[in-house]
Design a protein around this motif. Structure first.
Motif, PDB file in Angstrom:
ATOM      1  N   LEU A 124      19.961  38.218  35.559  1.00  0.00           N
ATOM      2  CA  LEU A 124      18.543  38.046  35.021  1.00  0.00           C
ATOM      3  C   LEU A 124      17.721  36.777  35.994  1.00  0.00           C
ATOM      4  O   LEU A 124      16.593  37.201  36.291  1.00  0.00           O
ATOM      5  CB  LEU A 124      18.477  37.492  33.863  1.00  0.00           C
ATOM      6  N   GLN A 125      18.462  35.850  36.548  1.00  0.00           N
ATOM      7  CA  GLN A 125      17.772  34.835  37.162  1.00  0.00           C
ATOM      8  C   GLN A 125      17.390  35.600  38.626  1.00  0.00           C
ATOM      9  O   GLN A 125      16.504  35.245  39.314  1.00  0.00           O
ATOM     10  CB  GLN A 125      18.641  33.545  37.296  1.00  0.00           C
ATOM     11  N   ALA A 126      18.445  36.220  38.964  1.00  0.00           N
ATOM     12  CA  ALA A 126      18.360  37.049  40.227  1.00  0.00           C
ATOM     13  C   ALA A 126      17.038  37.897  40.218  1.00  0.00           C
ATOM     14  O   ALA A 126      16.271  37.999  41.179  1.00  0.00           O
ATOM     15  CB  ALA A 126      19.594  37.885  40.578  1.00  0.00           C
ATOM     16  N   GLN A 127      17.015  38.750  39.151  1.00  0.00           N
ATOM     17  CA  GLN A 127      16.084  39.381  38.948  1.00  0.00           C
ATOM     18  C   GLN A 127      14.543  38.757  38.904  1.00  0.00           C
ATOM     19  O   GLN A 127      13.497  39.221  39.672  1.00  0.00           O
ATOM     20  CB  GLN A 127      15.999  40.097  37.597  1.00  0.00           C
ATOM     21  N   LEU A 128      14.636  37.596  38.614  1.00  0.00           N
ATOM     22  CA  LEU A 128      13.153  36.963  38.453  1.00  0.00           C
ATOM     23  C   LEU A 128      12.790  36.179  39.575  1.00  0.00           C
ATOM     24  O   LEU A 128      11.690  36.107  39.853  1.00  0.00           O
ATOM     25  CB  LEU A 128      13.584  35.617  37.444  1.00  0.00           C
ATOM     26  N   LEU A 129      13.715  36.121  40.874  1.00  0.00           N
ATOM     27  CA  LEU A 129      13.488  35.596  41.991  1.00  0.00           C
ATOM     28  C   LEU A 129      13.279  36.754  43.097  1.00  0.00           C
ATOM     29  O   LEU A 129      13.265  36.492  44.156  1.00  0.00           O
ATOM     30  CB  LEU A 129      14.865  34.675  42.596  1.00  0.00           C
ATOM     31  N   GLY A 130      13.287  38.257  42.526  1.00  0.00           N
ATOM     32  CA  GLY A 130      13.240  39.055  43.412  1.00  0.00           C
ATOM     33  C   GLY A 130      14.393  39.626  44.079  1.00  0.00           C
ATOM     34  O   GLY A 130      14.347  40.549  45.079  1.00  0.00           O
ATOM     35  N   TYR A 131      15.528  39.359  43.605  1.00  0.00           N
ATOM     36  CA  TYR A 131      16.769  39.839  43.922  1.00  0.00           C
ATOM     37  C   TYR A 131      17.350  40.840  42.954  1.00  0.00           C
ATOM     38  O   TYR A 131      16.970  40.837  41.954  1.00  0.00           O
ATOM     39  CB  TYR A 131      18.021  38.679  44.269  1.00  0.00           C
ATOM     40  N   HIS A 132      18.362  41.839  43.459  1.00  0.00           N
ATOM     41  CA  HIS A 132      19.101  42.501  42.558  1.00  0.00           C
ATOM     42  C   HIS A 132      20.545  42.031  42.491  1.00  0.00           C
ATOM     43  O   HIS A 132      21.011  41.476  43.544  1.00  0.00           O
ATOM     44  CB  HIS A 132      19.162  44.077  42.847  1.00  0.00           C
ATOM     45  N   ALA A 133      21.248  42.018  41.270  1.00  0.00           N
ATOM     46  CA  ALA A 133      22.814  41.862  41.114  1.00  0.00           C
ATOM     47  C   ALA A 133      23.473  43.148  40.802  1.00  0.00           C
ATOM     48  O   ALA A 133      22.880  43.728  39.715  1.00  0.00           O
ATOM     49  CB  ALA A 133      22.807  40.694  40.422  1.00  0.00           C
ATOM     50  N   HIS A 134      24.279  43.620  41.404  1.00  0.00           N
ATOM     51  CA  HIS A 134      25.081  44.733  41.236  1.00  0.00           C
ATOM     52  C   HIS A 134      26.743  44.336  40.919  1.00  0.00           C
ATOM     53  O   HIS A 134      27.204  44.000  41.651  1.00  0.00           O
ATOM     54  CB  HIS A 134      24.910  45.822  42.089  1.00  0.00           C
ATOM     55  N   GLY A 135      27.177  44.271  39.542  1.00  0.00           N
ATOM     56  CA  GLY A 135      28.435  44.112  39.291  1.00  0.00           C
ATOM     57  C   GLY A 135      29.227  45.265  39.865  1.00  0.00           C
ATOM     58  O   GLY A 135      28.991  46.427  39.854  1.00  0.00           O
ATOM     59  N   MET A 136      30.455  44.742  40.028  1.00  0.00           N
ATOM     60  CA  MET A 136      31.822  45.485  40.571  1.00  0.00           C
ATOM     61  C   MET A 136      33.150  45.045  40.061  1.00  0.00           C
ATOM     62  O   MET A 136      33.597  44.325  40.214  1.00  0.00           O
ATOM     63  CB  MET A 136      31.722  45.566  42.219  1.00  0.00           C
ATOM     64  N   ALA A 137      33.490  45.983  39.368  1.00  0.00           N
ATOM     65  CA  ALA A 137      35.165  45.841  38.890  1.00  0.00           C
ATOM     66  C   ALA A 137      35.883  46.872  39.865  1.00  0.00           C
ATOM     67  O   ALA A 137      37.225  46.708  39.825  1.00  0.00           O
ATOM     68  CB  ALA A 137      35.340  46.538  37.493  1.00  0.00           C
ATOM     69  N   GLY A 138      35.143  47.617  40.877  1.00  0.00           N
ATOM     70  CA  GLY A 138      35.978  48.426  41.854  1.00  0.00           C
ATOM     71  C   GLY A 138      36.490  47.176  42.889  1.00  0.00           C
ATOM     72  O   GLY A 138      35.823  47.335  44.015  1.00  0.00           O
ATOM     73  N   ALA A 161      27.486  42.166  44.044  1.00  0.00           N
ATOM     74  CA  ALA A 161      26.601  42.055  45.217  1.00  0.00           C
ATOM     75  C   ALA A 161      25.159  41.723  44.887  1.00  0.00           C
ATOM     76  O   ALA A 161      24.574  41.878  43.754  1.00  0.00           O
ATOM     77  CB  ALA A 161      26.497  43.513  45.762  1.00  0.00           C
ATOM     78  N   LEU A 162      24.630  40.754  45.704  1.00  0.00           N
ATOM     79  CA  LEU A 162      23.367  40.117  45.297  1.00  0.00           C
ATOM     80  C   LEU A 162      22.296  40.326  46.743  1.00  0.00           C
ATOM     81  O   LEU A 162      22.773  40.015  47.662  1.00  0.00           O
ATOM     82  CB  LEU A 162      23.598  38.541  45.299  1.00  0.00           C
ATOM     83  N   GLY A 163      21.183  40.805  46.464  1.00  0.00           N
ATOM     84  CA  GLY A 163      20.481  40.646  47.667  1.00  0.00           C
ATOM     85  C   GLY A 163      19.051  41.500  47.297  1.00  0.00           C
ATOM     86  O   GLY A 163      18.635  41.743  46.177  1.00  0.00           O
ATOM     87  N   LYS A 164      18.145  41.427  48.268  1.00  0.00           N
ATOM     88  CA  LYS A 164      16.794  41.851  48.243  1.00  0.00           C
ATOM     89  C   LYS A 164      16.890  43.533  48.405  1.00  0.00           C
ATOM     90  O   LYS A 164      17.851  43.961  48.932  1.00  0.00           O
ATOM     91  CB  LYS A 164      15.830  41.452  49.546  1.00  0.00           C
ATOM     92  N   PRO A 165      16.011  44.244  47.597  1.00  0.00           N
ATOM     93  CA  PRO A 165      15.975  45.537  47.779  1.00  0.00           C
ATOM     94  C   PRO A 165      15.914  46.013  49.225  1.00  0.00           C
ATOM     95  O   PRO A 165      15.216  45.701  49.897  1.00  0.00           O
ATOM     96  CB  PRO A 165      14.837  45.918  46.925  1.00  0.00           C
ATOM     97  N   GLY A 166      16.495  47.158  49.244  1.00  0.00           N
ATOM     98  CA  GLY A 166      16.468  47.873  50.665  1.00  0.00           C
ATOM     99  C   GLY A 166      15.873  49.329  50.715  1.00  0.00           C
ATOM    100  O   GLY A 166      15.294  49.493  49.448  1.00  0.00           O
ATOM    101  N   ARG A 167      15.812  50.095  51.523  1.00  0.00           N
ATOM    102  CA  ARG A 167      15.251  51.257  51.646  1.00  0.00           C
ATOM    103  C   ARG A 167      16.374  52.480  50.986  1.00  0.00           C
ATOM    104  O   ARG A 167      17.529  52.496  51.712  1.00  0.00           O
ATOM    105  CB  ARG A 167      14.798  51.913  53.056  1.00  0.00           C
ATOM    106  N   VAL A 168      16.002  53.340  50.132  1.00  0.00           N
ATOM    107  CA  VAL A 168      16.898  54.094  49.620  1.00  0.00           C
ATOM    108  C   VAL A 168      17.379  55.265  50.562  1.00  0.00           C
ATOM    109  O   VAL A 168      18.480  55.588  50.650  1.00  0.00           O
ATOM    110  CB  VAL A 168      16.240  54.989  48.383  1.00  0.00           C
ATOM    111  N   GLU A 169      16.314  55.503  51.616  1.00  0.00           N
ATOM    112  CA  GLU A 169      16.580  56.244  52.739  1.00  0.00           C
ATOM    113  C   GLU A 169      17.833  55.950  53.610  1.00  0.00           C
ATOM    114  O   GLU A 169      18.460  56.756  54.484  1.00  0.00           O
ATOM    115  CB  GLU A 169      15.291  56.472  53.594  1.00  0.00           C
ATOM    116  N   ASP A 170      18.117  54.846  53.706  1.00  0.00           N
ATOM    117  CA  ASP A 170      19.173  54.121  54.554  1.00  0.00           C
ATOM    118  C   ASP A 170      20.594  54.187  53.885  1.00  0.00           C
ATOM    119  O   ASP A 170      21.432  53.968  54.541  1.00  0.00           O
ATOM    120  CB  ASP A 170      18.865  52.718  54.906  1.00  0.00           C
ATOM    121  N   LEU A 171      20.662  54.686  52.429  1.00  0.00           N
ATOM    122  CA  LEU A 171      21.854  54.756  51.918  1.00  0.00           C
ATOM    123  C   LEU A 171      22.346  56.079  52.495  1.00  0.00           C
ATOM    124  O   LEU A 171      21.520  57.199  52.689  1.00  0.00           O
ATOM    125  CB  LEU A 171      21.712  54.825  50.436  1.00  0.00           C
TER     126      LEU A 171
END
Ligand SMILES: Cc1cc2nc3c(=O)[nH]c(=O)nc-3n(C[C@H](O)[C@H](O)[C@H](O)COP(=O)(O)O)c2cc1C
Length: 198
Positions: A124-138, A161-171
């Protein structure tokens, strides 16, 4: 009623909770060091049983050897998108209290639960600062213990993974199709008065 991020709920839930989600498209820029510490600071304000604070964080910022080492622990399916994150963080929990002159080690039964609270505060703090956090158990848990020097009395819980949003087209194409906020079961099927319903 809250309607945001392609999600809706009939009650006035703060948009922060629906806006947080787990994308895979990241910008590839290294996270700002102060922002990373602010995000981890928020995580360490989570509540825990007896204020044990059993969470530990191991991080690596994009472009460093630590990042590459942490990334190598992830399953290939996570490595391929998490490589563009600004940082990787592993959440570790302490499973028993430290031995002191007065006390032998005692189990911390809620160690994973408490670490989970810290992860959510982080997200949630990441979200408030304009980042996304994506949990991984893999991830390879044995490799994590070894590379992160995790001793007895600690458990590797998850990576994120923590980071600024990227372009979906690059996935990669298959991941582009999955790049949508998910929904939730109706609350009525999960919350019950008095006893657990079926
Ligand atoms: C503990 C945990 C482990 C997860 N493991 C993975 C994973 O290995 N790979 C992945 O792509 N997503 C992973 N996720 C993301 C979940 O799939 C995601 O949180 C869930 O589908 C709900 O979507 P949302 O976070 O976008 O609301 C994980 C999430 C959590 C909390």
């Amino acid at each position: 009623m809250t309607n945001t991020n392609g999600r809706s709920t009939p009650r006035p839930v703060d948009p922060l909770f629906l806006d947080r989600w787990s994308p895979r498209a990241y910008s590839g820029e290294a996270i700002d060091a102060d922002d990373l510490m602010t995000i981890l600071d928020a995580a360490h304000w989570a509540p825990s049983a007896s204020n044990n604070q059993p969470w530990r964080f191991v991080y690596g910022v994009k472009g460093t050897a630590a990042f590459d080492s942490l990334r190598s622990i992830l399953v290939p399916g996570n490595q391929r998108w998490a490589k563009e994150a600004g940082a990787l963080v592993f959440v570790i929990s302490q499973t028993e209290t430290e031995v002191t002159a007065e006390h032998a080690a005692r189990p911390i039964p809620t160690h994973s639960f408490d670490a989970g609270a810290a992860w959510m505060a982080l997200a949630l703090q990441a979200q408030l600062l304009g980042y996304h956090a994506h949990g991984m158990a893999g991830l390879d848990y044995d490799k994590a213990r070894e590379l992160l020097s995790v001793p007895e009395g600690f458990k590797v819980e998850m990576a994120l993974a923590l980071g600024k949003p990227g372009r979906v087209e690059d996935l990669p194409e298959d991941l582009q199709a999955r790049e949508k906020p998910s929904h939730r079961k109706p609350l009525e099927t999960l919350a019950f008065e008095g006893k657990l319903g079926g």
